[in-house]
Scaffold this motif. Structure first.
Motif, PDB file in Angstrom:
ATOM      1  N   TYR A  12       0.920  -1.056   0.049  1.00 18.51           N
ATOM      2  CA  TYR A  12      -0.107  -0.073   0.131  1.00 18.51           C
ATOM      3  C   TYR A  12       0.875   1.344  -0.170  1.00 18.51           C
ATOM      4  N   ARG A  13       2.020   1.254   0.927  1.00 21.31           N
ATOM      5  CA  ARG A  13       2.732   2.390   0.925  1.00 21.31           C
ATOM      6  C   ARG A  13       3.309   2.619  -0.433  1.00 21.31           C
ATOM      7  N   SER A  14       3.788   1.350  -1.212  1.00 20.94           N
ATOM      8  CA  SER A  14       4.496   1.656  -2.457  1.00 20.94           C
ATOM      9  C   SER A  14       3.590   2.391  -3.379  1.00 20.94           C
ATOM     10  N   VAL A  15       2.436   2.022  -3.543  1.00 22.34           N
ATOM     11  CA  VAL A  15       1.370   2.464  -4.564  1.00 22.34           C
ATOM     12  C   VAL A  15       1.277   3.929  -4.298  1.00 22.34           C
ATOM     13  N   MET A  16       1.050   4.415  -2.794  1.00 23.97           N
ATOM     14  CA  MET A  16       0.936   5.866  -2.438  1.00 23.97           C
ATOM     15  C   MET A  16       2.408   6.623  -3.027  1.00 23.97           C
ATOM     16  N   VAL A  17       3.357   6.053  -2.889  1.00 20.48           N
ATOM     17  CA  VAL A  17       4.696   6.738  -3.290  1.00 20.48           C
ATOM     18  C   VAL A  17       4.450   6.822  -4.887  1.00 20.48           C
ATOM     19  N   ARG A  18       4.441   5.746  -5.600  1.00 18.90           N
ATOM     20  CA  ARG A  18       4.564   5.672  -6.984  1.00 18.90           C
ATOM     21  C   ARG A  18       3.608   6.654  -7.744  1.00 18.90           C
ATOM     22  N   HIS A  19       2.382   6.812  -6.935  1.00 15.20           N
ATOM     23  CA  HIS A  19       1.231   7.548  -7.508  1.00 15.20           C
ATOM     24  C   HIS A  19       0.903   8.567  -6.415  1.00 15.20           C
ATOM     25  N   PRO A  20       1.483   9.881  -6.222  1.00 18.02           N
ATOM     26  CA  PRO A  20       1.180  10.703  -5.364  1.00 18.02           C
ATOM     27  C   PRO A  20      -0.152  11.173  -5.279  1.00 18.02           C
ATOM     28  N   TRP A  21      -0.782  11.286  -6.735  1.00 17.69           N
ATOM     29  CA  TRP A  21      -2.168  11.791  -7.049  1.00 17.69           C
ATOM     30  C   TRP A  21      -3.337  11.024  -6.214  1.00 17.69           C
ATOM     31  N   VAL A  22      -2.859   9.613  -5.602  1.00 20.40           N
ATOM     32  CA  VAL A  22      -3.960   8.897  -5.232  1.00 20.40           C
ATOM     33  C   VAL A  22      -4.577   9.266  -3.796  1.00 20.40           C
ATOM     34  N   SER A  23      -3.398   9.615  -3.112  1.00 14.21           N
ATOM     35  CA  SER A  23      -4.091  10.080  -1.732  1.00 14.21           C
ATOM     36  C   SER A  23      -5.195  10.946  -1.465  1.00 14.21           C
ATOM     37  N   PRO A  24      -5.344  12.115  -2.544  1.00 14.21           N
ATOM     38  CA  PRO A  24      -6.301  12.915  -2.101  1.00 14.21           C
ATOM     39  C   PRO A  24      -7.657  12.423  -2.915  1.00 14.21           C
ATOM     40  N   LEU A  25      -7.512  11.536  -3.790  1.00 16.09           N
ATOM     41  CA  LEU A  25      -8.639  10.875  -4.459  1.00 16.09           C
ATOM     42  C   LEU A  25      -9.305   9.642  -3.509  1.00 16.09           C
ATOM     43  N   GLY A  35      -8.081  -1.493  14.532  1.00 20.25           N
ATOM     44  CA  GLY A  35      -6.941  -1.764  14.235  1.00 20.25           C
ATOM     45  C   GLY A  35      -6.589  -1.451  12.776  1.00 20.25           C
ATOM     46  N   LEU A  36      -7.504  -1.862  11.831  1.00 14.83           N
ATOM     47  CA  LEU A  36      -7.364  -1.470  10.463  1.00 14.83           C
ATOM     48  C   LEU A  36      -6.838   0.025  10.449  1.00 14.83           C
ATOM     49  N   SER A  37      -7.758   0.817  10.963  1.00 19.32           N
ATOM     50  CA  SER A  37      -7.409   2.326  10.920  1.00 19.32           C
ATOM     51  C   SER A  37      -5.987   2.888  11.428  1.00 19.32           C
ATOM     52  N   ALA A  38      -5.694   1.997  12.531  1.00 20.94           N
ATOM     53  CA  ALA A  38      -4.280   2.501  13.181  1.00 20.94           C
ATOM     54  C   ALA A  38      -3.334   2.104  12.032  1.00 20.94           C
ATOM     55  N   VAL A  39      -3.624   1.042  11.476  1.00 23.30           N
ATOM     56  CA  VAL A  39      -2.200   0.515  10.484  1.00 23.30           C
ATOM     57  C   VAL A  39      -2.357   1.470   9.180  1.00 23.30           C
ATOM     58  N   PHE A  40      -3.554   1.170   8.516  1.00 23.72           N
ATOM     59  CA  PHE A  40      -3.512   1.843   7.251  1.00 23.72           C
ATOM     60  C   PHE A  40      -3.605   3.341   7.160  1.00 23.72           C
ATOM     61  N   GLN A  41      -4.237   3.929   8.083  1.00 28.01           N
ATOM     62  CA  GLN A  41      -4.181   5.566   8.052  1.00 28.01           C
ATOM     63  C   GLN A  41      -2.926   5.849   8.311  1.00 28.01           C
ATOM     64  N   PHE A  42      -1.976   5.044   9.117  1.00 27.36           N
ATOM     65  CA  PHE A  42      -0.633   5.277   9.307  1.00 27.36           C
ATOM     66  C   PHE A  42       0.040   5.418   7.812  1.00 27.36           C
ATOM     67  N   VAL A  43      -0.100   4.390   7.193  1.00 30.85           N
ATOM     68  CA  VAL A  43       0.658   3.868   5.938  1.00 30.85           C
ATOM     69  C   VAL A  43       0.183   4.829   5.179  1.00 30.85           C
ATOM     70  N   TYR A  44      -1.180   5.491   4.967  1.00 32.44           N
ATOM     71  CA  TYR A  44      -1.561   6.450   4.128  1.00 32.44           C
ATOM     72  C   TYR A  44      -1.054   7.766   4.244  1.00 32.44           C
ATOM     73  N   GLY A  45      -0.684   7.924   5.505  1.00 33.81           N
ATOM     74  CA  GLY A  45      -0.129   9.403   5.938  1.00 33.81           C
ATOM     75  C   GLY A  45       1.359   9.326   5.622  1.00 33.81           C
ATOM     76  N   PHE A  46       1.800   8.195   6.045  1.00 33.60           N
ATOM     77  CA  PHE A  46       3.591   8.092   5.657  1.00 33.60           C
ATOM     78  C   PHE A  46       3.722   8.048   4.076  1.00 33.60           C
ATOM     79  N   GLY A  47       2.877   7.145   3.382  1.00 35.53           N
ATOM     80  CA  GLY A  47       3.012   7.287   2.051  1.00 35.53           C
ATOM     81  C   GLY A  47       2.840   8.506   1.224  1.00 35.53           C
ATOM     82  N   THR A  48       1.932   9.033   1.809  1.00 37.07           N
ATOM     83  CA  THR A  48       1.488  10.397   1.122  1.00 37.07           C
ATOM     84  C   THR A  48       2.600  11.361   1.418  1.00 37.07           C
ATOM     85  N   ILE A  49       3.187  11.530   2.400  1.00 34.13           N
ATOM     86  CA  ILE A  49       4.280  12.498   2.818  1.00 34.13           C
ATOM     87  C   ILE A  49       5.616  11.869   1.807  1.00 34.13           C
ATOM     88  N   GLU A  50       5.766  10.878   1.981  1.00 34.71           N
ATOM     89  CA  GLU A  50       6.936  10.323   1.168  1.00 34.71           C
ATOM     90  C   GLU A  50       6.685  10.659  -0.376  1.00 34.71           C
TER      91      GLU A  50
END
Length: 261
Positions: A123-136, A171-186
């Motif tokens: 999930y992180r790798s997708v967010m990094v390769r495609h930065p436009w994904v996070s707002p969508l 638990g899902l929110s804790a993990v994947f919202q963290f990954v979303y935020g981390f991947g978005t900034i990265e």
């Protein structure tokens, strides 16, 4: 089928995936340009993803896309009703890049921690390769087939973690919202460096150097440098990777601590 006008009036219902009987393409009409006959929805989506990767969503338009495809903008509307529909299709397309662990059959006996890490890393790798994904992700319902496969796998994995049923979504929110935020900034940092024509390490060195020259930042910089030295890593990517892995380990440890014994 929900019309574009109706969905514009009630955006909470907007989703190309909720339309009934939406065809993958339409038959060529007698007045449809011959250049449009080579189009299909898959080609339009693929070119949309390429443009979004290259230029971001702010510059994306149906006219710009049509120019890249060598057709008129009106030709695109034989395959999608609106620009929003196309962005939603592009979003689900890149979710198809996710490496979703096998959670059925033999995969159901795999260690949930390993599978959760695998899904988080992908999930992180997708967010990094495609930065436009996070707002969508927050703009659309994100209920396409690839997105739903990802969501279902995540739910099944965490349901095997031992968390009580009422805690799985947390638990899902804790993990994947963290990954979303981390991947978005990265992802945005990587894109910023590319736009500036410098490497991540060069950009980081320039920023740190500028901060060190400002007296008001000395105390904060001293502490930051001590922490970065303790973390280790010779490059920005190495430092970021250590942070991601350690933070994910903390979250998994927290899930384990909350399991029903």
């Amino acid at each position: 089928m929900v019309s574009a006008a109706d969905r514009a009036k009630n955006p909470t219902r907007t989703s190309v995936w909720l339309e009934s009987g939406k065809p993958a393409g339409r038959a060529r009409r007698s007045d449809q340009p011959a250049s449009a006959t080579s189009l299909d929805r898959d080609r339009i989506i693929a070119e949309s993803v390429r443009l979004l990767d290259a230029e971001g969503p702010a510059k994306f338009s149906m006219r710009r896309l049509a120019g890249e495809l060598g057709v008129t903008a009106m030709s695109l509307y034989w395959y999608v009703d609106t620009k929003d529909d196309l962005l939603e299709l592009a979003l689900d397309s890149v979710f198809g890049e996710l490496r979703v662990p096998d959670v059925e059959g033999a995969g159901a006996d795999a260690d949930w921690r390993d599978q959760l890490r695998e899904l988080a890393v992908s999930y992180r790798s997708v967010m990094v390769r495609h930065p436009w994904v996070s707002p969508l992700v927050g703009r659309y319902l994100n209920i396409g087939p690839n997105s739903m496969e990802f969501a279902a796998a995540a739910q099944k994995i965490l349901s095997r973690s031992g968390l009580p049923a009422h805690g799985v979504t947390g638990g899902l929110s804790a993990v994947f919202q963290f990954v979303y935020g981390f991947g978005t900034i990265e992802g945005h940092f990587v894109a910023r460096c590319a736009e500036a024509g410098v490497t991540q390490d060069e950009y980081f060195a320039q920023a740190m150097g500028a901060l060190r020259e400002r007296p008001g930042f000395h105390e904060a910089m001293d502490l930051a440098e001590e922490l970065m030295e303790a973390r280790g890593g010779d490059t920005v990517e190495e430092m970021r990777e250590r942070d991601f892995v350690f933070a994910l380990d903390i979250l998994i440890a927290g899930i384990e601590a909350k399991r029903v014994r």
